[in-house]
Scaffold this active site. Structure first.
Site, PDB file in Angstrom:
ATOM      1  N   ASP A 145       0.821  -1.212   0.000  1.00 16.20           N
ATOM      2  CA  ASP A 145       0.000   0.000   0.000  1.00 16.20           C
ATOM      3  C   ASP A 145       0.854   1.261   0.000  1.00 16.20           C
ATOM      4  O   ASP A 145       0.567   2.226   0.699  1.00 16.20           O
ATOM      5  CB  ASP A 145      -0.954  -0.009   1.206  1.00 16.20           C
ATOM      6  N   LYS A 147       2.038   4.645  -1.113  1.00 21.63           N
ATOM      7  CA  LYS A 147       1.421   5.836  -1.735  1.00 21.63           C
ATOM      8  C   LYS A 147       1.835   7.029  -0.891  1.00 21.63           C
ATOM      9  O   LYS A 147       2.357   6.846   0.222  1.00 21.63           O
ATOM     10  CB  LYS A 147      -0.099   5.682  -1.807  1.00 21.63           C
ATOM     11  N   ASN A 150       1.238   7.251   2.841  1.00 23.04           N
ATOM     12  CA  ASN A 150       1.883   6.289   3.742  1.00 23.04           C
ATOM     13  C   ASN A 150       3.394   6.470   3.837  1.00 23.04           C
ATOM     14  O   ASN A 150       4.111   5.567   4.277  1.00 23.04           O
ATOM     15  CB  ASN A 150       1.531   4.858   3.317  1.00 23.04           C
TER      16      ASN A 150
END
Ligand SMILES: Nc1ncnc2c1ncn2[C@@H]1O[C@H](COP(=O)(O)OP(=O)(O)OP(=O)(O)O)[C@@H](O)[C@H]1O
Length: 460
Positions: A145, A147, A150
């Site tokens: 995840d 991106k 994050n």
């Protein structure tokens, strides 16, 4: 008399860690699952980020397994390019994770402000995130995840990976198959459902780098199906004035990260892995030995005098929160009761009772000062770092934290959560969530929870 009643009882820090061991300070973030606050350990005075998740909300959002998995994986990780876990515990209402505090804001925040980032910044964050990915992949963990939301900056401007909510272990002999992640950052091999390994993180890093450089993502569409098709088939295009924005080496590196063929994709093991990436012309002149020790010089130092986060989180907490966070003693166990103190409420759905018990049993206490793991310097944050932020809590002393606490590497665990299925739920921020998920139990034995969640970015 009045004075005596206001005095806090002395805390025994040799006892199991709990919320009462911390001063609760500012609210700095809110995710789909949890809220994040600055806290200070009352004993060591060290400051951290507290991520807390309401148990009932966690069940409602079918995120129980994700949170347990996040805590489990973080326990195995100790890396300068990650927001490391320091403590984990729970009370009757919430699950708590205490992490290294990052005061520089997330890359989404900076991208939203600046529109696009200078190439020197794009290159530096790409290199630091790459160091984090090489570490995670060496531990057989794939983040899934990656991106801008994050990647958090510390107060000096170094990048750290966070949100291990859908991270999993991978094994060379069995590909992962679940469609998990934030859709706009998902690699083609996730979407084509033919199975994948850690290669997916390198694609996401390519999307992240592209977005930082040009302020938009490389593959865009108005619907999820359109976005899937774009990721699977569209040619990679660059803005018309691309050479005014970045160097040819940057363009070439982005193309290398965004290769659909994983045997050629920059960063991937089969494409020469770390050696090839570090030798890429875009990184010419980089001292990787220093970079890996986090000794590279950040091209941007976040402004310490202003809050590098959306201040509405704090307002929301103050004005809208009807159940503000506070340390509450746990329900007492009745005589003869087992270790699991959760007793079902009258009329409670059995699945809720089951999930409550799972959290009680599996979200176990973690204390980095007691679990000895690989020695790594801890973030040495002091109250001074946050005391000059606008609205910071006044009158709290500035004391250095005890950085002499270390831990030994714990045995790796092979259990992992996999997710499949996507929904079309609208996104309120930069992502929506994936529902109708499944745990790949034949691959990774897990407790009896039949649904978990992942998330993906909204199509456009
Ligand atoms: N260690 C930290 N230090 C400072 N701020 C943090 C930290 N961790 C998270 N935050 C802030 O809180 C926000 C939400 O945190 P996080 O993304 O971990 O929550 P989440 O509920 O798992 O999010 P998601 O919606 O991605 O599932 C982040 O975007 C960031 O701004």
């Amino acid at each position: 008399m009045g004075i005596a009643c206001c005095k806090e009882d002395p805390i025994d820090f040799t006892q199991e860690v709990e919320l009462q061991h911390f001063h609760l300070l500012r609210s700095v973030g809110k995710g789909a699952f949890g809220k994040v606050r600055v806290v200070q350990h009352k004993g060591t005075q060290a400051i951290y980020a507290l991520k807390y998740i309401n148990k009932a909300k966690c069940i409602k959002m079918r995120a129980v397994e994700n949170i347990i998995q996040e805590r489990r994986l973080l326990e195995e990780v100790e890396c300068p390019f990650v927001c490391n876990l320091r403590y984990a515990f729970q009370d009757d209402e919430n699950l708590f994770m205490i992490l290294d505090l990052m005061l520089g804001g997330d890359l989404r925040f900076h991208l939203d402000r600046m529109g696009m980032l200078k190439e020197s910044m794009v290159k530096f964050y790409t290199a630091e995130v790459a160091c984090g990915l090489f570490y995670l992949h060496s531990k057989k963990i794939v983040h899934r995840d990656l991106k801008p939301d994050n990647v958090l900056l510390d107060e000096k401007g170094h990048a750290h990976l966070t949100d291990f909510n859908i991270a999993v272990h991978f094994r060379e002999e069995k590909p992962l198959t679940a469609v998990a992640g934030s859709m706009a950052y998902m690699a083609p091999e996730v979407l084509n459902k033919k199975g994948y390994f850690a290669t997916v993180d390198w694609w996401s890093l390519g999307v992240l780098a592209y977005e930082m450089a040009f302020g938009k993502r490389p593959f865009r569409a108005k619907t999820n199906d359109g976005l899937t098709q774009a990721i699977l088939q569209d040619d990679l295009e660059f803005p018309g004035n691309v050479r005014d924005l970045v160097s040819q080496e940057c363009i070439d590196a982005l193309k290398e990260f965004l290769r659909r063929d994983v045997t050629k994709r920059l960063g991937c093991k089969d494409a020469g892995g770390k050696e090839r990436l570090q030798a890429d012309p875009w990184f010419k002149g980089y001292n990787w030995e220093a970079m890996e020790k986090m000794e590279g010089e950040p091209p941007f130092v976040p402004d310490a005098k202003r809050a590098n986060f959306d201040a509405t989180h704090e307002l929301e907490e103050l004005l809208l929160e009807d159940n503000p966070l506070k340390a509450k003693p746990r329900k007492k166990k009745k005589a003869g009761e087992e270790d699991t103190p959760y007793t079902a409420k009258e009329g409670e759905d059995p699945s809720v009772t089951r999930d409550m018990r799972i959290m009680e049993e599996k979200f176990i206490v973690y204390d980095f000062t007691k679990t000895r793991r690989a020695a790594l310097p801890q973030q040495s944050l002091t109250m001074a770092s946050i005391s000059n932020l606008p609205g910071s809590v006044p009158g709290v002393s500035t004391l250095p934290q005890d950085s002499s606490m270390h831990r030994d590497v714990m045995e790796g665990r092979e259990d992992a959560v996999d997710m499949t299925g996507v929904d079309t739920q609208a996104s309120t921020q930069h992502h929506s969530r994936v529902a109708g998920s499944r745990i790949d139990t034949d691959h990774h034995p897990l407790p009896d929870v039949a649904s978990v969640q992942a998330r993906r970015a909204s199509p456009s």
